[in-house]
Write an enzyme that holds these catalytic residues in place. Structure first.
Site, PDB file in Angstrom:
ATOM      1  CG  HIS A   1      60.192  24.275  72.958  1.00  0.00           C
ATOM      2  ND1 HIS A   1      61.182  23.936  73.858  1.00  0.00           N
ATOM      3  CD2 HIS A   1      60.387  23.491  71.880  1.00  0.00           C
ATOM      4  CE1 HIS A   1      61.940  22.982  73.338  1.00  0.00           C
ATOM      5  NE2 HIS A   1      61.478  22.705  72.127  1.00  0.00           N
ATOM      6  CG  ASP A   2      53.776  29.620  73.659  1.00  0.00           C
ATOM      7  OD1 ASP A   2      53.745  29.696  74.905  1.00  0.00           O
ATOM      8  OD2 ASP A   2      52.933  30.181  72.932  1.00  0.00           O
TER       9      ASP A   2
ATOM     10  N   GLY B   1      49.511  25.088  76.239  1.00  0.00           N
ATOM     11  CA  GLY B   1      48.859  25.702  75.091  1.00  0.00           C
ATOM     12  C   GLY B   1      49.597  26.897  74.529  1.00  0.00           C
TER      13      GLY B   1
ATOM     14  CG  ASP C   1      49.851  30.089  77.466  1.00  0.00           C
ATOM     15  OD1 ASP C   1      50.977  29.761  77.020  1.00  0.00           O
ATOM     16  OD2 ASP C   1      49.485  29.854  78.636  1.00  0.00           O
TER      17      ASP C   1
ATOM     18  N   PRO D   1      58.223  16.811  74.291  1.00  0.00           N
ATOM     19  CG  PRO D   1      58.018  16.634  71.981  1.00  0.00           C
ATOM     20  CD  PRO D   1      57.527  17.421  73.146  1.00  0.00           C
TER      21      PRO D   1
ATOM     22  CG  HIS E   1      64.249  18.161  64.486  1.00  0.00           C
ATOM     23  ND1 HIS E   1      64.245  17.007  65.245  1.00  0.00           N
ATOM     24  CD2 HIS E   1      63.753  19.135  65.301  1.00  0.00           C
ATOM     25  CE1 HIS E   1      63.771  17.271  66.452  1.00  0.00           C
ATOM     26  NE2 HIS E   1      63.460  18.549  66.512  1.00  0.00           N
TER      27      HIS E   1
ATOM     28  CG  ASP F   1      69.464  18.866  57.062  1.00  0.00           C
ATOM     29  OD1 ASP F   1      70.477  18.237  56.709  1.00  0.00           O
ATOM     30  OD2 ASP F   1      68.529  19.128  56.298  1.00  0.00           O
TER      31      ASP F   1
END
Length: 341
Positions: free
Chosen positions: A84-85, A90, A92, A179, A209, A261
């Site tokens: 997610h970063d 980017g 950062d 996404p 995942h 999962d």
């Protein structure tokens, strides 16, 4: 060694796999050589802190391993934190900032399931005592994600380039680059392509995942429509029944979580891809991978765990280069505290 035996069925399994693992990695490097990983050098390097802070990577590994040993769920959280970063302006460390005006990334809806911030804080605190002003928060995220996932293995699953610097801002409005859990295949491809990643990367990185959890709010659209039960035809009916028991159709369940999962929720393996083949991918975005012939071919290939580890390794390295700030491009800084710009 006991940890490896309990997770992977005995130390001998690993030694028998060494030759095959090496062959798989080499073959994957050759077959995906056109993927763009080494096309340009953004200013990153292996062992970037070799002279400026020799203990940096060992410190990250030690603290991360201690934390994951105490709470295995942190592996999935730290991996998601890195993802997610990088996907939002980017790699950062902008996701770590606690700035409030305007709202920051951390406060945005897509990041509600992200965690592990306290691990990054603990690592940064120790590194500032040892090597003040040297190691970036962005590099700590990348290293901690690798070490958290690799904890159950006898060695690191992928190499991490370092030399990133930290960004100055964090905006919730930028998280639209992430996404969506409900995205169809074309939307996923577009989201990854915007970051310089291809379909192979999409399928490989979706393998993350295999560990972690998702909120019921990201699952219920596949189970209900309004007040009625309406199961997604791309979801296995037996799994749907289990999910409805854990995520009932009422607002109070939206903050509850379920394992991504359900078979091996804490084990980083290729079961995710077997789940996809059997319509047991939890999210709509997981099921979407089975709606494209090219992606299905990759899914089938990655049910082999060695091929999955090799593919995941390559794609994580590519992701770790997204829009990095480095001394080479004269951008970014080294934060003294990861939550403050």
């Amino acid at each position: 060694m006991r940890r490896m035996q309990s997770v992977c069925g005995g130390a001998g399994w690993w030694w028998r796999a060494v030759a095959w693992w090496g062959a798989v990695v080499l073959g994957h490097l050759v077959t995906r050589g056109s993927a763009g990983l080494l096309d340009t050098n953004p200013g990153l390097a292996y062992n970037f802190y070799r002279t400026s802070c020799p203990s940096a990577e060992a410190t990250v590994k030690t603290i991360t391993s201690q934390q994951v040993a105490a709470n295995p769920a942190l592996a999935g959280r730290l991996l998601r934190l890195h993802f997610h970063d990088c996907f939002v302006q980017g790699c950062d460390a902008s996701i770590l900032l606690d700035t409030t005006t305007p709202p920051n990334e951390k406060s945005a809806g897509p990041n509600g399931s992200v965690g592990g911030y306290e691990v990054i804080d603990a690592i940064k605190t120790q590194l500032e005592k040892t090597c003040p002003g040297v190691v970036s928060c962005a590099d700590i995220i990348a290293l901690a994600a690798r070490d958290a996932v690799s904890y159950q293995f006898p060695s690191s699953l992928w190499q991490v380039e370092t030399g990133r610097r930290d960004g100055p801002s964090s905006l919730a409005s930028n998280t639209g680059a992430l996404p969506s859990f409900s995205a169809g295949f074309n939307a996923l491809v577009q989201s990854f392509a915007a970051q310089g990643l291809d379909v192979g990367d999409l399928v490989a990185l979706s393998g993350a995942h295999t560990i972690g959890k998702a909120s019921c709010s990201s699952v219920t659209p596949r189970l209900y429509q309004g007040n009625a039960t309406n199961v997604d035809p791309l979801l296995d009916p037996t799994l749907a029944t289990v999910l409805m028991s854990k995520c009932p159709n009422n607002p109070s369940s939206s903050s509850s979580t379920v394992d991504l999962d359900g078979n091996t929720p804490l084990k980083f393996d290729g079961t995710y891809y077997t789940n996809l083949q059997n319509k047991r991918g939890l999210l709509a975005s997981d099921a979407a991978l089975m709606q494209n012939a090219a992606a299905v071919t990759i899914v089938n290939d990655l049910t082999n765990p060695y091929k999955f580890y090799a593919a995941f390794s390559m794609s994580m390295k590519k992701m770790g280069r997204i829009n990095v700030l480095t001394t080479k491009n004269n951008k970014g800084k080294i934060r003294a505290q990861c939550r403050a710009p």
